[in-house]
Write an enzyme that holds these catalytic residues in place. Structure first.
Site, short mmCIF file in Angstrom:
data_model
loop_
_atom_site.label_atom_id
_atom_site.label_comp_id
_atom_site.label_asym_id
_atom_site.label_seq_id
_atom_site.Cartn_x
_atom_site.Cartn_y
_atom_site.Cartn_z
N GLU A 199 93.14 62.40 -62.27
CA GLU A 199 93.41 60.96 -62.41
C GLU A 199 93.13 60.41 -63.80
OE1 GLU A 199 91.40 58.89 -59.24
OE2 GLU A 199 92.72 59.74 -57.72
N GLU A 203 94.62 64.34 -52.77
CA GLU A 203 93.66 63.39 -52.18
C GLU A 203 94.43 62.40 -51.32
OE1 GLU A 203 90.72 61.47 -54.64
OE2 GLU A 203 90.58 63.21 -55.97
C1 BG6 Z 1 89.70 59.10 -56.21
C2 BG6 Z 1 88.75 60.01 -56.94
O1 BG6 Z 1 90.20 58.17 -57.11
O2 BG6 Z 1 89.17 58.33 -55.18
C3 BG6 Z 1 87.57 60.49 -56.12
O3 BG6 Z 1 89.45 61.11 -57.47
C4 BG6 Z 1 87.01 59.34 -55.32
O4 BG6 Z 1 86.63 61.07 -56.97
C5 BG6 Z 1 88.12 58.84 -54.39
O5 BG6 Z 1 85.86 59.64 -54.59
C6 BG6 Z 1 87.68 57.76 -53.42
O6 BG6 Z 1 87.20 56.64 -54.13
P1 BG6 Z 1 85.77 56.05 -53.81
O7 BG6 Z 1 85.57 54.98 -54.80
O8 BG6 Z 1 85.84 55.53 -52.42
O9 BG6 Z 1 84.81 57.17 -53.95
#
Ligand code: BG6
Length: 470
Positions: free
Chosen positions: A163, A370
């Site tokens: 990202e 993700e």
């Molecule tokens: C993504 C990241 O943007 O979102 C992760 O690559 C992150 O590292 C995930 O944990 C979820 O976001 P958050 O803020 O809920 O941890």
């Protein structure tokens, strides 16, 4: 017959600082992610212990095998391998990942490795102000080459930077502490450019050093809807995607900034400094696939520049810097969509849109690295975790993937966030994403036991039936 190809890569994801713990064990150096998490140590979990993967490795990989994962997407900590970023190699760091990779292979799980997930070695910030300095590019290329040479016989799937397009807009992750908005944006543009160079050099090195290796970026996808069909609102939504995601993918895939992004850089007077030969480096760095991180969609309306919102003003969406240079965009709530308790607008159809859009624009295979729902799960007295809300979320998104496959999108796999509960950026261990519950709370390490949630059993069956039974 399943709608997914027979070799579809079902998996689950994580990142080093969010799970490993052992932040200074066996010679590991501090990272930017550690540094930032320590700032919040008095109110939430930090990276010192995280999910303690470093001490539960065998057990966790056993659970991955039980889940039936074909790939495990995780990241290497650069500072575990080279503690100060560009100096001596730490043999124990290499061994640490050798053990993880070997164990995964024994269990028939393909390691899917990210080189850099928000955790620049902090020493590079002290020495060079991080990505602002071109020496950081060379440090990254060296680190990437070391990893390809050491692990490339066993690791065929690589992801360069997680990202970049989102990280660059979060001052804390980039160590931008400059109060002047224009100077901060100039730093940001230069850092971004250096990361593009580093990315391209890593792609080239992977192709040289890893036989049969596949490498690509992971973007934080954006899909922005206009609040109304008014052309200005449509423009604001498009701009949001162009300025936050498309510019980055264009750079990776075509080796140049898009016209509209270049216009922004010029008008803001922050075109980054380049050197002779850079164009060739960037042109060489074309990825083999694009990894998509997808959680939600956004909605905007047009916001004309005026006295209250002058062009060139810097605003924040959460902790992300927004591009208001054209005064183009105001966040809106999409009343057609339900939102999670943390405000993410849940939208499986948006995933189908993103997959089709990126495939049409770049003609590269896609992969989801993700996707998930962060919630405050409850561990019941009988040791169960009933996370049916997560199953509903994931089911709808896997369904959207199946639709995209039927639309003709070349989708290599689906690896949701996250394999186990981990350190969430701003909510520590309150907000959980995992298939496996970790018995700890923010300020209480409790038993650290690993507990299968209901979603674990659901996902195991999805993988077993290659997505036929959702
Ligand atoms: C993504 C990241 O943007 O979102 C992760 O690559 C992150 O590292 C995930 O944990 C979820 O976001 P958050 O803020 O809920 O941890």
């Amino acid at each position: 017959m399943s709608r997914f190809p027979a070799d579809f890569l079902w998996g689950a994801s994580s990142s080093a600082f969010q799970i490993e713990g052992g932040w200074d064990e066996d010679g590991k150096g501090m990272t930017v992610a550690d540094y930032n998490s320590f700032k919040r140590s008095n109110r939430q979990a930090d990276s010192k212990t995280a999910s303690a993967f470093s001490h539960h490795r065998e057990e966790d990989i056993e659970l991955m095998a039980e889940l039936g994962m074909k790939i495990y997407r995780f990241s290497l900590s650069w500072a575990r391998i080279i503690p100060d970023g560009d100096g001596e190699i730490n043999p124990k760091g290499l061994e640490f990942y050798d053990n993880v990779i070997n164990r995964l292979k024994e269990k028939d799980i393909q390691p899917f490795v990210t080189l850099y997930h928000f955790d620049l070695p902090y020493a590079l910030v002290t020495k060079y102000c991080g990505w602002l300095d071109r020496r950081c590019v060379h440090a990254f290329e060296r680190y990437a080459r070391i990893c390809f040479a050491r692990f490339g016989d066993r690791v065929k799937y690589w992801q360069v930077i997680n990202e970049q397009n989102l990280m660059i807009r979060v001052d804390e992750r980039m160590n931008i502490e400059e109060p002047d908005a224009w100077k901060a944006d100039r730093m940001r543009a230069q850092m971004d450019y250096h990361m593009f160079l580093a990315h391209a050099l890593a792609v080239k090195a992977c192709h040289e050093l890893v036989e049969g290796g596949k490498i690509g970026p992971a973007v934080s996808s954006t899909c922005t809807y206009p609040l109304t069909p008014k052309p200005e609102d449509v423009w604001s939504a498009r701009m949001n995607d162009y300025m936050k995601t498309v510019y980055c993918l264009d750079m990776h895939c075509y080796g140049k900034y898009s016209g509209i992004y270049m216009r922004y850089l010029k008008e803001r007077n922050i075109v980054p400094a380049a050197e002779e030969g850079d164009e060739d480096i960037l042109a060489y760095g074309k990825p083999d696939y694009i990894a998509v991180n997808y959680y939600r969609t956004l909605c905007t309306s047009y916001l004309p520049a005026d006295e209250a919102h002058p062009a060139g003003m810097r605003t924040y969406r959460g902790n992300e810097v927004d591009f208001d240079q054209y005064g183009y965009c105001r966040d809106e709530r999409n009343t057609n969509l339900a939102a999670s308790e943390y405000g993410a607008q849940i939208d499986p159809m948006g995933l189908r849109i993103v997959l089709n859009d990126y495939y049409a624009r770049y003609h590269l295979p896609l992969l989801i690295t993700e996707n998930g729902l962060g919630m405050a799960d409850t561990l019941n007295e009988d040791g169960t975790v009933h996370d049916d809300y997560r199953i509903d979320y994931l089911r709808a998104h896997v369904q959207a993937c199946a639709d995209a496959v039927e639309d003709g999108v070349e989708l290599m796999g689906y690896s949701p966030w996250s394999f186990e509960d981990l350190l969430s950026s701003h909510q520590g261990f309150r907000k959980r994403y995992g298939f496996v519950y970790i018995d700890r709370e923010d300020m209480d390490l409790k038993t650290m036991k690993r507990i299968r949630k209901d979603s674990f059993f659901w996902y195991r069956n999805v993988i077993r039936t290659n997505g036929e039974e959702l």
